[in-house]
Design a protein around this motif. Sequence first.
Motif, PDB file in Angstrom:
ATOM      1  N   LEU A 107     -61.291 117.000  51.150  1.00 25.84           N
ATOM      2  CA  LEU A 107     -62.229 117.107  52.266  1.00 25.84           C
ATOM      3  C   LEU A 107     -61.783 116.248  53.446  1.00 25.84           C
ATOM      4  CD1 LEU A 107     -65.436 116.644  50.102  1.00 25.84           C
ATOM      5  CD2 LEU A 107     -64.262 118.793  50.653  1.00 25.84           C
ATOM      6  N   TYR A 108     -61.925 116.817  54.639  1.00 25.21           N
ATOM      7  CA  TYR A 108     -61.568 116.126  55.881  1.00 25.21           C
ATOM      8  C   TYR A 108     -62.703 116.269  56.881  1.00 25.21           C
ATOM      9  CZ  TYR A 108     -56.706 116.000  54.317  1.00 25.21           C
ATOM     10  OH  TYR A 108     -55.558 115.763  53.618  1.00 25.21           O
ATOM     11  N   SER A 109     -62.704 115.387  57.869  1.00 23.10           N
ATOM     12  CA  SER A 109     -63.624 115.505  58.991  1.00 23.10           C
ATOM     13  C   SER A 109     -62.819 115.901  60.215  1.00 23.10           C
ATOM     14  CB  SER A 109     -64.343 114.183  59.245  1.00 23.10           C
ATOM     15  OG  SER A 109     -65.103 114.285  60.437  1.00 23.10           O
ATOM     16  N   MET A 110     -63.085 117.066  60.759  1.00 28.38           N
ATOM     17  CA  MET A 110     -62.422 117.509  61.982  1.00 28.38           C
ATOM     18  C   MET A 110     -63.037 116.794  63.190  1.00 28.38           C
ATOM     19  SD  MET A 110     -60.294 119.321  60.543  1.00 28.38           S
ATOM     20  CE  MET A 110     -59.363 120.155  61.758  1.00 28.38           C
ATOM     21  N   VAL A 111     -64.317 116.474  63.110  1.00 27.40           N
ATOM     22  CA  VAL A 111     -65.018 115.800  64.202  1.00 27.40           C
ATOM     23  C   VAL A 111     -64.560 114.344  64.305  1.00 27.40           C
ATOM     24  CG1 VAL A 111     -67.299 115.068  65.018  1.00 27.40           C
ATOM     25  CG2 VAL A 111     -67.014 117.314  63.962  1.00 27.40           C
ATOM     26  N   ARG A 112     -64.542 113.642  63.178  1.00 30.95           N
ATOM     27  CA  ARG A 112     -64.214 112.219  63.164  1.00 30.95           C
ATOM     28  C   ARG A 112     -62.719 111.950  62.956  1.00 30.95           C
ATOM     29  NH1 ARG A 112     -68.121 108.591  64.040  1.00 30.95           N
ATOM     30  NH2 ARG A 112     -70.192 109.341  63.611  1.00 30.95           N
TER      31      ARG A 112
END
Length: 190
Positions: A107-112
């Motif tokens: 899982l990754y955060s594209m926003v952060r």
Amino acid sequence: METLEQIKFRVTHALPGAQLEIIKNDAVPAQPSLRVDHEHAIAVARFLRDDPELQLDYCSNATGVDWPEAVIKTKIKKKVTVDGVEKEVEETLETLRSGHLEAVYHLYSMVRKHGPVILRLRTENRTDKNQLPSLTPVWRGCELQEREIYDLFGIVFNGHPDLRRILMWDGFKDFPMRKDYVEPDDYEYE
């Protein structure tokens, strides 16, 4: 980004009853993962996606792992006194690890712009209790990857919108990525 221990602490306080365990990784990247129980998997996934600090909005990869039953040997050193002389003796302990399957999500955060956080779900065994909740309702990108895991490892994802074979043909009876898989002698028979 927060450490996995901090994420675990916040999830367990936000979702009482959720059972989370940090799994160490002995491989080269040495990146630990977070194993979640079946009952709270969807709630934990939604927390990871919707939490303002994490915002893990992208599942880049979902894969399966086959863990057949195995005897795990662990060496321990203990001190023993023989004829009044203290010696250090190495002893080997053997424990039986039951066979199971796992689904692993990166899982990754594209926003952060942070990640990955690795999430694991484990089946009870490799035969009749091979069901896990689908995380497709949380991350739409898991749909085809969970179908591939189902097709190649045999994990049944409850709540998946379209769980059917994606690589093997419909009449295929086995799961080719399992470690005990034996190729048929004649594919025409299949």
